[in-house]
Write a protein that holds these residues in place. Structure first.
Motif, short mmCIF file in Angstrom:
data_model
loop_
_atom_site.label_atom_id
_atom_site.label_comp_id
_atom_site.label_asym_id
_atom_site.label_seq_id
_atom_site.Cartn_x
_atom_site.Cartn_y
_atom_site.Cartn_z
N ASP A 188 -1.19 33.76 9.56
CA ASP A 188 -2.26 32.88 9.13
C ASP A 188 -2.49 32.00 10.13
OD1 ASP A 188 -3.59 34.97 7.82
OD2 ASP A 188 -2.76 34.02 5.34
N GLN A 189 -1.61 31.28 9.65
CA GLN A 189 -1.27 29.68 10.16
C GLN A 189 -1.39 30.51 12.24
OE1 GLN A 189 2.21 28.09 8.62
NE2 GLN A 189 1.60 27.70 6.71
N PHE A 191 -2.65 32.45 13.79
CA PHE A 191 -4.62 32.30 13.68
C PHE A 191 -5.23 31.62 13.87
CE2 PHE A 191 -2.28 37.21 14.27
CZ PHE A 191 -1.93 36.80 16.10
N ALA A 192 -4.57 30.46 13.31
CA ALA A 192 -6.06 29.92 12.53
C ALA A 192 -6.38 29.19 13.61
CB ALA A 192 -5.42 28.28 12.09
N ASN A 193 -5.75 29.00 15.43
CA ASN A 193 -6.24 28.39 16.47
C ASN A 193 -5.64 28.84 17.64
OD1 ASN A 193 -3.66 27.95 16.48
ND2 ASN A 193 -4.04 25.32 17.25
N ARG A 194 -5.98 30.56 17.15
CA ARG A 194 -5.84 31.44 18.62
C ARG A 194 -6.27 32.47 17.93
NH1 ARG A 194 0.36 31.92 20.76
NH2 ARG A 194 -0.84 33.30 22.17
N THR A 195 -6.89 33.45 18.92
CA THR A 195 -7.43 34.76 18.87
C THR A 195 -6.97 35.94 19.46
OG1 THR A 195 -8.80 34.68 21.16
CG2 THR A 195 -10.15 33.59 19.38
N SER A 197 -2.48 37.45 20.13
CA SER A 197 -1.00 36.87 20.17
C SER A 197 -0.32 36.97 21.26
CB SER A 197 -0.10 37.30 18.65
OG SER A 197 -0.37 39.02 19.13
#
Length: 381
Positions: A188-189, A191-195, A197
């Protein structure tokens, strides 16, 4: 997680430049470098998840490991000695060979890598250079003693010791990839500021002599997800117009380890060696096949030598997008139990996928033999 950042005085260690990094075999002195921290949750399992199947491969971060700069060495490329009909690697009637795409990716069943003769290993190096990435199924690598796995890999080059990654205690040459059981918060962390991987890269391209034939084997896997993407940097080069290819020849780019080292320390990790910055040709040539490949990647490449920042940024962005969007010269490897994936790090890039969120463990080990210093041969039209 890695240990918290605490500065300690480096201890005296054996001269890895002359002892360890010759990579003839794994020798004893390094077992004295005991790990100072490990992840107990990874060993025990969390929230109903099983403990790690291979606890000897759980990552540790030893702050006493301080290594000198890597020294140049003469690499011998065994693929040049291979019989291109592959009688030892792919004996007729004994193996199943399935190509994943026309230019990149093959799946092989029916041969055991750990039993290959020297001739078979030569053929392995050439076959992987030609097919770029090969998934060998039903392998016993994970069950070998760690020394034996390293001895196998040493045939292909000097073992690389990663400057920041976790490793089994006493075996810094083994690069461990691990997301522990029950770990959902870090996803979760992430993808907190990424769309996405997706992070294309060629492993440790910042080294003066980056890796060549590279081995990654599965230890624990989620039931689905966690695949690895690969892109064929040779086919990407071929897709460019002759005029554009000609312009890329002669250009050099800087590759930096500084950001990775700083990021590791910021997360409470380690730094085994001082980070380096090296220049490599934008187009490199494979010593066995003679094929040319694009050799820049968004994780470690910083700029093109001699260009102004805006010029360099535009050209690099085009090359990154060309590689990243090239689904027609990419392959997706799905992990199965007892799989060893072998790729040629000189002519491919790859990205792991973080697409499972149920807390299942993903645990792999990488053996990373270094190869020659990247070189370029003249443009041929």
């Amino acid at each position: 997680m890695a240990p918290s950042a605490v500065e300690v005085e480096p201890i005296t260690v054996p001269d890895v430049a002359t002892l360890k990094l010759q990579a003839v075999s794994h020798s004893g002195p390094y077992k004295e470098l005991a790990a100072t921290k490990y992840d107990p949750d990874a060993e025990a399992g969390l929230k109903g998840h099983d403990a790690a199947k291979y606890p000897d491969y759980l990552p540790t971060w030893d702050r006493t490991e301080k290594y000198p700069p890597l020294q140049p060495f003469e690499h011998y490329e065994h693929g040049q000695d291979a019989d291109p009909s592959y009688p030892n690697l792919l004996p007729e009637g004994a193996v199943s060979v399935t190509d994943l795409t026309p230019t990149i990716g093959t799946e092989v069943r029916g041969i055991q890598l750990s039993t290959l003769s020297a001739a078979g290993k030569d053929e392995l190096a050439r076959f992987v250079a030609e097919r770029k990435v090969v998934a060998f199924r039903d392998q016993d690598f994970a069950d070998l003693a760690l020394d034996k796995a390293l001895d196998f890999g040493s045939y292909f080059g000097r073992h690389h010791i990663h400057p920041t990654s976790g490793a089994p205690p006493g075996y810094p040459e083994l690069h461990v990839v691990h997301r522990g059981a029950g770990d959902t918060s870090s996803v979760d962390q992430f993808f907190a500021n990424r769309t996405s991987s997706v992070a294309w890269h060629s492993d440790v391209s910042y080294e003066q002599q980056p890796p060549g034939t590279t081995f990654l084997y599965i230890l624990d896997k989620p039931s689905t997800g966690g695949d690895t993407l690969f892109v064929d940097a040779v086919e990407a080069y071929r897709r460019l117009s002759p005029l554009f290819r000609e312009r890329l020849h002669g250009l050099r780019a800087t590759h930096s380890a500084v950001e990775q080292a700083n990021g590791s320390l910021a997360r409470g990790g380690i730094k085994r060696r001082e980070p380096v910055v090296n220049e490599h040709p934008v187009i490199r040539t494979h010593p066995t096949t003679g094929e040319k490949a694009i050799y820049v990647n968004p994780q470690f490449t910083r700029d093109i030598v001699g260009l102004k920042k805006e010029e360099s940024d535009v050209l690099l962005k085009f090359l990154y997008d060309h590689l990243g969007y090239g689904a027609d010269f990419q392959a997706r490897v799905k992990w199965e139990e007892r799989t060893v994936v072998v790729w040629d790090n000189r002519v491919t890039q790859h990205s792991a996928l973080v697409d499972w969120k149920d807390g299942q463990r993903r645990h792999l080990a990488r053996i990373t033999p270094q190869a020659e210093r990247p070189f370029e041969t003249p443009f041929e039209g």
